[in-house]
Design a protein around this motif. Sequence first.
Motif, PDB file in Angstrom:
ATOM      1  N   ASN A 561     -67.351 -37.861 -11.791  1.00  0.00           N
ATOM      2  CA  ASN A 561     -68.597 -38.638 -11.725  1.00  0.00           C
ATOM      3  C   ASN A 561     -69.808 -37.702 -11.806  1.00  0.00           C
ATOM      4  O   ASN A 561     -70.783 -37.979 -12.498  1.00  0.00           O
ATOM      5  N   ALA A 565     -72.659 -37.530 -14.593  1.00  0.00           N
ATOM      6  CA  ALA A 565     -74.062 -37.789 -14.254  1.00  0.00           C
ATOM      7  C   ALA A 565     -74.982 -36.709 -14.824  1.00  0.00           C
ATOM      8  O   ALA A 565     -76.196 -36.892 -14.904  1.00  0.00           O
ATOM      9  N   ASP A 593     -74.159 -32.612  -7.366  1.00  0.00           N
ATOM     10  CA  ASP A 593     -74.464 -32.403  -8.788  1.00  0.00           C
ATOM     11  C   ASP A 593     -75.966 -32.317  -8.973  1.00  0.00           C
ATOM     12  O   ASP A 593     -76.733 -32.562  -8.028  1.00  0.00           O
ATOM     13  N   LEU A 606     -72.772 -49.188  -4.869  1.00  0.00           N
ATOM     14  CA  LEU A 606     -72.030 -48.011  -5.293  1.00  0.00           C
ATOM     15  C   LEU A 606     -70.526 -48.134  -5.058  1.00  0.00           C
ATOM     16  O   LEU A 606     -69.720 -47.826  -5.924  1.00  0.00           O
ATOM     17  N   PHE A 611     -67.982 -52.180 -10.018  1.00  0.00           N
ATOM     18  CA  PHE A 611     -69.399 -51.982 -10.350  1.00  0.00           C
ATOM     19  C   PHE A 611     -69.518 -50.653 -11.103  1.00  0.00           C
ATOM     20  O   PHE A 611     -69.058 -49.603 -10.639  1.00  0.00           O
ATOM     21  N   THR A 612     -70.128 -50.746 -12.265  1.00  0.00           N
ATOM     22  CA  THR A 612     -70.301 -49.523 -13.063  1.00  0.00           C
ATOM     23  C   THR A 612     -71.582 -49.602 -13.884  1.00  0.00           C
ATOM     24  O   THR A 612     -72.056 -50.695 -14.204  1.00  0.00           O
ATOM     25  N   THR A 613     -72.146 -48.450 -14.160  1.00  0.00           N
ATOM     26  CA  THR A 613     -73.321 -48.432 -15.045  1.00  0.00           C
ATOM     27  C   THR A 613     -72.946 -47.788 -16.383  1.00  0.00           C
ATOM     28  O   THR A 613     -73.789 -47.642 -17.254  1.00  0.00           O
ATOM     29  N   LYS A 614     -71.656 -47.423 -16.465  1.00  0.00           N
ATOM     30  CA  LYS A 614     -71.219 -46.723 -17.685  1.00  0.00           C
ATOM     31  C   LYS A 614     -70.583 -47.709 -18.660  1.00  0.00           C
ATOM     32  O   LYS A 614     -69.852 -48.608 -18.219  1.00  0.00           O
ATOM     33  N   MET A 618     -64.910 -48.282 -15.416  1.00  0.00           N
ATOM     34  CA  MET A 618     -64.201 -49.422 -14.831  1.00  0.00           C
ATOM     35  C   MET A 618     -64.809 -49.817 -13.485  1.00  0.00           C
ATOM     36  O   MET A 618     -64.619 -50.919 -13.002  1.00  0.00           O
ATOM     37  N   GLY A 619     -65.504 -48.896 -12.857  1.00  0.00           N
ATOM     38  CA  GLY A 619     -66.191 -49.214 -11.596  1.00  0.00           C
ATOM     39  C   GLY A 619     -65.258 -49.319 -10.394  1.00  0.00           C
ATOM     40  O   GLY A 619     -65.630 -49.879  -9.370  1.00  0.00           O
ATOM     41  N   GLY A 621     -63.520 -46.410  -9.256  1.00  0.00           N
ATOM     42  CA  GLY A 621     -63.324 -45.059  -8.729  1.00  0.00           C
ATOM     43  C   GLY A 621     -63.810 -44.909  -7.302  1.00  0.00           C
ATOM     44  O   GLY A 621     -63.038 -44.578  -6.389  1.00  0.00           O
ATOM     45  N   LEU A 622     -65.091 -45.212  -7.057  1.00  0.00           N
ATOM     46  CA  LEU A 622     -65.666 -44.975  -5.725  1.00  0.00           C
ATOM     47  C   LEU A 622     -65.059 -45.906  -4.679  1.00  0.00           C
ATOM     48  O   LEU A 622     -64.877 -45.503  -3.524  1.00  0.00           O
TER      49      LEU A 622
HETATM   50  P1  ADP Z   1     -67.127 -45.564 -12.947  1.00  0.00           P
HETATM   51  O1  ADP Z   1     -67.210 -44.099 -12.879  1.00  0.00           O
HETATM   52  O2  ADP Z   1     -65.972 -46.059 -13.714  1.00  0.00           O
HETATM   53  O3  ADP Z   1     -68.420 -46.205 -13.355  1.00  0.00           O
HETATM   54  P2  ADP Z   1     -67.200 -45.360 -10.108  1.00  0.00           P
HETATM   55  O4  ADP Z   1     -66.816 -46.321  -9.052  1.00  0.00           O
HETATM   56  O5  ADP Z   1     -66.608 -44.015  -9.998  1.00  0.00           O
HETATM   57  O6  ADP Z   1     -66.855 -46.060 -11.476  1.00  0.00           O
HETATM   58  O7  ADP Z   1     -68.766 -45.227 -10.076  1.00  0.00           O
HETATM   59  C1  ADP Z   1     -69.568 -46.363 -10.003  1.00  0.00           C
HETATM   60  C2  ADP Z   1     -70.968 -46.083 -10.421  1.00  0.00           C
HETATM   61  O8  ADP Z   1     -71.618 -45.233  -9.491  1.00  0.00           O
HETATM   62  C3  ADP Z   1     -71.131 -45.377 -11.688  1.00  0.00           C
HETATM   63  O9  ADP Z   1     -71.099 -46.293 -12.821  1.00  0.00           O
HETATM   64  C4  ADP Z   1     -72.481 -44.696 -11.563  1.00  0.00           C
HETATM   65  O10 ADP Z   1     -73.527 -45.602 -11.943  1.00  0.00           O
HETATM   66  C5  ADP Z   1     -72.585 -44.431 -10.099  1.00  0.00           C
HETATM   67  N1  ADP Z   1     -72.277 -43.023  -9.779  1.00  0.00           N
HETATM   68  C6  ADP Z   1     -71.121 -42.522  -9.319  1.00  0.00           C
HETATM   69  N2  ADP Z   1     -71.193 -41.186  -9.099  1.00  0.00           N
HETATM   70  C7  ADP Z   1     -72.460 -40.840  -9.434  1.00  0.00           C
HETATM   71  C8  ADP Z   1     -73.191 -39.587  -9.429  1.00  0.00           C
HETATM   72  N3  ADP Z   1     -72.610 -38.428  -9.051  1.00  0.00           N
HETATM   73  N4  ADP Z   1     -74.493 -39.595  -9.827  1.00  0.00           N
HETATM   74  C9  ADP Z   1     -75.077 -40.766 -10.205  1.00  0.00           C
HETATM   75  N5  ADP Z   1     -74.454 -41.952 -10.247  1.00  0.00           N
HETATM   76  C10 ADP Z   1     -73.153 -42.006  -9.853  1.00  0.00           C
END
Ligand code: ADP
Length: 661
Positions: A561, A565, A593, A606, A611-614, A618-619, A621-622
């Motif tokens: 992540n 970023a 980072d 988060l 939930f994802t911004t990419k 897949m949203g 991970g966290l």
């Molecule tokens: P994904 O990576 O598939 O989007 P995650 O659950 O890992 O799913 O992350 C969710 C969202 O959290 C990301 O889409 C991103 O917008 C935000 N995010 C996660 N890690 C970071 C980071 N280190 N810096 C900025 N935004 C982050």
Amino acid sequence: MNYTLPISPGSSRRLRWLLALPKLGIVLLLAALLSLLWLLHRTEAEEERSALIKDVLWLEQNLRFHLNGNEEQFQQLALEMADRPDRQKIFRLRAEHMLKNSPDIAQILWLDAGQQVVDALPTASLQEGQAGALAPPLTAKAFELVSRLGKRQYSEPFFLDDHRAFVALLIPIYRERQVAGMLAVTYPLDTLLANQVPWWFTEKYKVEIVDDNDVRYATKTNIEGNSDLRHVIPFDPPGGGLLLRVTSYRSPDNTLQRLLVVAIFLLAAGVFWSLWLVRDLMKKRSHAEDALRAEHAFRTAMEDSLTVGMRARDLKGKVIYVNPAFCRMTGFSAEELMNQAPPMPYWAPEQLQETFAMHQTVLAGQAPLDGFEITFMRKNGERFHALVYEAKLIDGNGNHTGWMASVVDITERKRAEELARQQQEQLQFTSRLVTMGEMASTLAHELNQPLAAIASYNTGCLNLLNGGQTSPQEILPALEKIGLQAQRAGKIIRRVHDFVRKSEPKRAPCAVGEVIEDCLGFVEAEARKRHIRIDCDLPPLPPVPADRLMLEQVLLNLIRNGMEAMTATPEAERALHIAVEINDSELLVSVGDQGSGIAPEVRAKLFTAFFTTKPEGMGIGLSICRSIIEFHRGRLWAEDNPQSPSGSGTIFRFTLPLEAA
Ligand code: ADP
């Protein structure tokens, strides 16, 4: 506990009737008592009246006999005086005798035909005699009447100066059929009564001689008083309109009777009052019974509608109550369970020992406050998981009488939890696959290097061998390098294999430093590709109880992540800093980072799954990272990176307890 209240809904109506009956009875009793009193009073009054009449008749007869007797004697004297020459002597003799025998006679007069006094006893004087004397006008009037009638007669009553009333008896003395004189006997009426009315009579009655005009001539009484109870009869023989009036002293409604009536009324009032109190008490009881009935109905409804099983046991562990939910849960009826002592029919035979041990713990009052899980058996043999909360059963007097348990069937919940756990695991696995998929191209590239090296060493070796002049010392180093490269490739493949391996989570002492290095081994190719510097700050660390694979998954996720970023970060600033600190009883791992940072609206979501911004993210991970860290009883959170030269950047931190809980 199945019991019915001994009160039926119609009891209050019956109660009203029951209360009305004694009231009616008392009213009737009172009426009967009053009638009895009235009858008694009437009978008594009648008896008194008839006794009075009898006494009056007796008195009148007595007086009459006495006067008649006197009349007869004077008549005899008159006859003797008519014939005898010594009449003067005879008069004296007999008159004296009569006066002595009849003290009620005031005076005896002998008158000649011209109404002149011939002789008189006790005194000759007519007007001055204290005992009274015959008043001339009256004498004359009576004299004429007797002369005319020719027989003895009483005069009208008359008063003399001292207001004493008298009557006179006039008896004609005949000589040769001519009235030659007259004997006049005067009776003072009060003396007559005084002598002739016996003492006992005046104890009871007041005796009066009156006339039609209520003029009183004589009275004999002991007590003055008024009473309605009186009897009047003509006073004959004196006649002349005289009446004998006798009045009873005693009042017909005497005090005793009045007291009795008052007592009856007071007692009746007392009874009414006590009845009223009883009625109040009964009403209160009836209300209490109504409230109890409502309470009972409410309790029954509540017990019936409860989905939680309730079971009460006495101090020895015997079942004394089960609710319908408990019966439904176990499949046994309340009758089958009541009074059952251990082992209970719903205990699972294979867990008899553990269940009995728990039973003993409960009876010893040491049951866990936050409940315990146990496996029970339904009547059909099916097992079910129950969550049991035990509490003391305290009765109304504050005595500890047993144990009350609420039993929740958690079989479904456990099944759901298990399913969720499995799904979570599946998700973690999927997430690892996804990570691996994403990393596949870089890994392939990574793998390419040792393979290319092996191939080139191999070609070199072959060329040497084909030249025919080679010595083993020339080939050996190349072969050793081939071996090293093959080991490197094998390591990469094993790591991938390990990472995507599906396994149960298990915590074991694990060196976090090694885990981080492993991860770095994974990502270094990608980092190189992205021109990112990764630096590590790893002090000597104690092992922590953790699932190595899970930890690797978390770290990989955070590192990737962080790297993603920093796509827009100037190449010179692209750096990822991994640090581990020992903090009290936990490790604090941070991955910082210099990337885009997290917008506030993103920060709130988060850790939300999916939930994802990419665009290709897949949203998950966290969200998986957080559940893994929480599984290890740690915390995971994100902070802004203050050391980032671009002003943005994020640090993800998580903790891991040093000791297993
Ligand atoms: P994904 O990576 O598939 O989007 P995650 O659950 O890992 O799913 O992350 C969710 C969202 O959290 C990301 O889409 C991103 O917008 C935000 N995010 C996660 N890690 C970071 C980071 N280190 N810096 C900025 N935004 C982050």
